[in-house]
Scaffold this active site. Structure first.
Site, PDB file in Angstrom:
ATOM      1  N   LYS A  79       0.846  -1.199   0.000  1.00  0.00           N
ATOM      2  CA  LYS A  79       0.000   0.000   0.000  1.00  0.00           C
ATOM      3  C   LYS A  79       0.882   1.249   0.000  1.00  0.00           C
ATOM      4  O   LYS A  79       1.889   1.299   0.716  1.00  0.00           O
ATOM      5  CB  LYS A  79      -0.896  -0.020   1.236  1.00  0.00           C
ATOM      6  CG  LYS A  79      -1.912   1.119   1.298  1.00  0.00           C
ATOM      7  CD  LYS A  79      -2.747   1.027   2.560  1.00  0.00           C
ATOM      8  CE  LYS A  79      -3.819   2.091   2.629  1.00  0.00           C
ATOM      9  NZ  LYS A  79      -4.607   2.017   3.887  1.00  0.00           N
ATOM     10  N   SER A 154      -9.575   1.930   3.109  1.00  0.00           N
ATOM     11  CA  SER A 154      -8.703   2.654   2.198  1.00  0.00           C
ATOM     12  C   SER A 154      -7.714   1.766   1.437  1.00  0.00           C
ATOM     13  O   SER A 154      -7.209   2.182   0.394  1.00  0.00           O
ATOM     14  CB  SER A 154      -7.914   3.724   2.958  1.00  0.00           C
ATOM     15  OG  SER A 154      -7.070   3.129   3.922  1.00  0.00           O
ATOM     16  N   SER A 178      -9.683  -0.318   7.348  1.00  0.00           N
ATOM     17  CA  SER A 178      -9.125  -0.145   6.003  1.00  0.00           C
ATOM     18  C   SER A 178      -8.436  -1.368   5.414  1.00  0.00           C
ATOM     19  O   SER A 178      -8.094  -1.354   4.233  1.00  0.00           O
ATOM     20  CB  SER A 178      -8.146   1.028   5.991  1.00  0.00           C
ATOM     21  OG  SER A 178      -8.843   2.238   5.924  1.00  0.00           O
TER      22      SER A 178
END
Lengths: 486, 98
Positions: A79, A154, A178
């Site tokens: 990420k 996210s 997330s």
């Protein structure tokens, strides 16, 4: 499609160890898959093919020399809020669009030391603030199961990349859900360990009392494998606790007889719970009963307050953490400023997107003179009540269970103009961060053709039992083997 | 909790955020709605409840204060919007007094 990219980490590891494939072949299979589907899925902000192939070749050479490492030659995605030395790390934000970290996050360094190959950096809501990747400054990632829908967020880029076989597994971060929520929406496994289990050094901060690194994988065994590599004390992060790290893969016995499972009453009675999600969760509870678990009801009386508590505490911490983006030492600088104060305001006004500004504003307000007691301190007190609810539940049961997300993947654009509607996507995940507990989402069926996630929550530091239960459930079902038709 | 435009402008000033006029109005509405939603916390009596700042009950984590290598200056400055002679360059902070 080359089937190598469809493998789990442990399957690929076994092939590598038997000499039946090479790290270069695995990496090339993932890169070819990225080439094939990335135009529609858009999971990656940055793909690093040259670096990946260089790491893969080095892994193959090391294996020839007789060296071994837990993830030697296995390709993963990371990420884009985790710092990677020499590789652009944007946080999905214009303000860090060209930022190249001079150091690795500890979890990234541990991946490297374990021999892993990095394929690239995945899309995220800006500074991990969001539930859909629609808050990314660059583009929205699409759900591989339905390209008109969000992948969740996210860590939506990481979840979509795993679900679309654009990598074998990925790292994410989880401040309010997330990792778990996008895992649920993309039909994969998402693990958020106990607060303090993994180092956050080099994780670009959002809300420091809640942030935790997590993993997105194709099955539970891979989550255990990664946790073994990534967990543990770090002198660079005083919250990365000096607590023993057990061999998590050894906990995957398949036997859960006699373990006590608590079903959260308030979550199943929540009026916002989709009927298809509720049905899938009910069916999962029956499966868990047949596995010999002792299933009973538990109650978390302060459940309804978790969302407002989170949306005061997280923005308050964010407003402080994001004060560092001032156009001076790194990142974007707005042109034309008259003086230093003008530089700060212009840079931040132009560099941050709407949701980040909204949370900075909300947090600044909650911390400001005259409102601190009413909002921030009040939220911290109710946080205590939420944690006590879990403490009481864990006096009676070993693991609690409920849905991960109240709804399956929603349509792109459907919630983006209404922040409160978007916040409701996190209603079952945020209390776990507020209480600092480990949680995992595993696939448990489909609602209207879209994946549904089942969330298990464990006692602090007891990821072993959590993984044991998640694994037993997974092995009794075949939801985790389903693939989207891309 | 209804915010006024002046409230929003004041918060933006505290947060060092330049906002466009339409953003001020949008945030006035949206922040008011979120704060109204948050007002439900006031239903709870928390007089005797201690606040939780973080969940894991550690004391301070100490280490020896030893000199160790740090990042090279050129690598740190490589991300700066403007740097000169080993310094970050910024616009005027203090005016000269005549």
């Amino acid at each position: 499609m080359n089937e190598l990219c469809q493998l789990t980490l442990h399957e690929a590891k076994a092939l590598l160890e038997r000499g039946e494939c090479s790290a270069v072949e695995l990496t090339e299979a993932c890169l070819a898959r990225i080439e094939e589907v990335e135009e529609t899925v858009r999971a990656y902000i940055t793909v690093t093919p040259d670096l990946a192939l260089e790491q893969a070749r080095a892994a193959d050479e090391a294996r020839v020399r007789g060296e071994s490492a837990p993830l030697l030659g296995l390709p993963l995605a990371i990420k884009d809020v985790l710092s990677t030395r020499g590789v652009r790390t944007t946080c999905g934000s214009r303000i860090l669009e060209n930022y190249v970290p001079p150091y690795d996050a500890t979890v990234v360094a541990r991946l490297r030391a374990a021999g892993a190959v990095m394929l690239g950096k995945t899309n995220t809501d800006e500074f991990a603030m969001g539930s859909s990747t629609e808050n990314s400054a660059f583009f929205t990632t699409r759900n591989p199961w339905d390209l008109e829908r969000v992948p969740g967020g996210s860590s939506g880029g990481s979840a979509a990349a795993v679900a679309a076989d654009e990598c074998l597994a990925a790292l994410g971060t989880d401040t309010g859900g997330s990792v778990r929520q996008p895992a649920a929406l993309c039909g994969i496994v998402g693990l958020k360990p106990t607060y303090g289990r993994m180092s956050r050094y080099g994780l670009i901060a959002y809300a420091s009392s809640l942030d935790q690194v997590g993993t997105l994988t194709k099955d539970v065994r891979d989550a255990a494998l990664l946790l073994e590599v990534l967990a543990g004390h770090d002198p660079c992060d005083s919250t990365a606790a000096d607590v023993p790290v057990p061999a998590y893969t050894a906990a995957l016995t398949g036997d859960v007889r006699g373990l006590r499972l608590g079903v959260i009453r308030e979550w199943l009675e929540n009026p916002g719970l989709d009927s298809g999600v509720a049905a899938a969760v009910q069916q999962a509870l029956e499966t868990l009963t047949t596995l010999g678990m002792e299933v009973r009801e538990v109650t978390l009386p302060h459940s309804d307050y978790a969302l407002p508590v989170y949306y005061l505490i997280a923005p308050a911490e964010a407003s402080s953490n994001l004060a560092r983006y001032d156009g001076v030492a790194y990142g974007f600088r707005a042109p034309g400023a008259d003086d230093i104060w003008d530089l700060f305001a212009r840079t931040r006004g132009a560099g941050f997107g709407a949701e980040v500004k909204r949370r900075i504003m909300l947090g600044t307000y909650a911390l400001s003179a005259g409102y601190y007691d009413q909002y921030y301190k009040k939220a911290q007190k109710v946080r205590t009540l939420i944690k006590q609810d879990f403490d009481r539940a864990f006096e009676e049961v070993d693991v609690v269970v409920g849905p991960t997300s109240p709804v399956p993947a929603f349509k792109i654009g459907e919630r983006v103009d209404d922040p409160l509607q978007m916040y409701l996507a996190d209603i079952f995940t945020i209390s776990v961060n507020l209480a600092g507990l480990p949680g995992i989402s595993v696939p448990c069926g489909f609602a209207s053709g879209l994946p549904v996630g089942l969330q298990f929550i464990g006692k602090p530091w007891d990821e072993a039992t959590l993984l044991r239960v998640a694994y037993a459930y997974e092995q009794a079902t075949d939801w985790h083997t389903r693939k989207p038709a891309l | 909790m209804k915010l006024t435009r002046a409230d929003v402008e004041h918060i933006a000033q505290l947060a060092r955020l330049e906002l466009a006029p339409e953003e001020i109005e949008l945030f006035r509405e949206q922040l008011s709605a979120i704060l109204e939603y948050a007002a439900r916390l006031q239903e709870l009596d928390t007089e005797a409840i201690p606040p939780t700042a973080q969940v894991i009950e550690w004391r301070n984590v100490m280490r020896d204060d030893e000199v160790r290598p740090s990042l090279p200056q050129d690598e740190v400055l490589a991300n700066a919007p403007e740097a000169r002679d080993g310094y970050f360059v910024v616009p005027t902070v203090l005016e000269e007094h005549a």
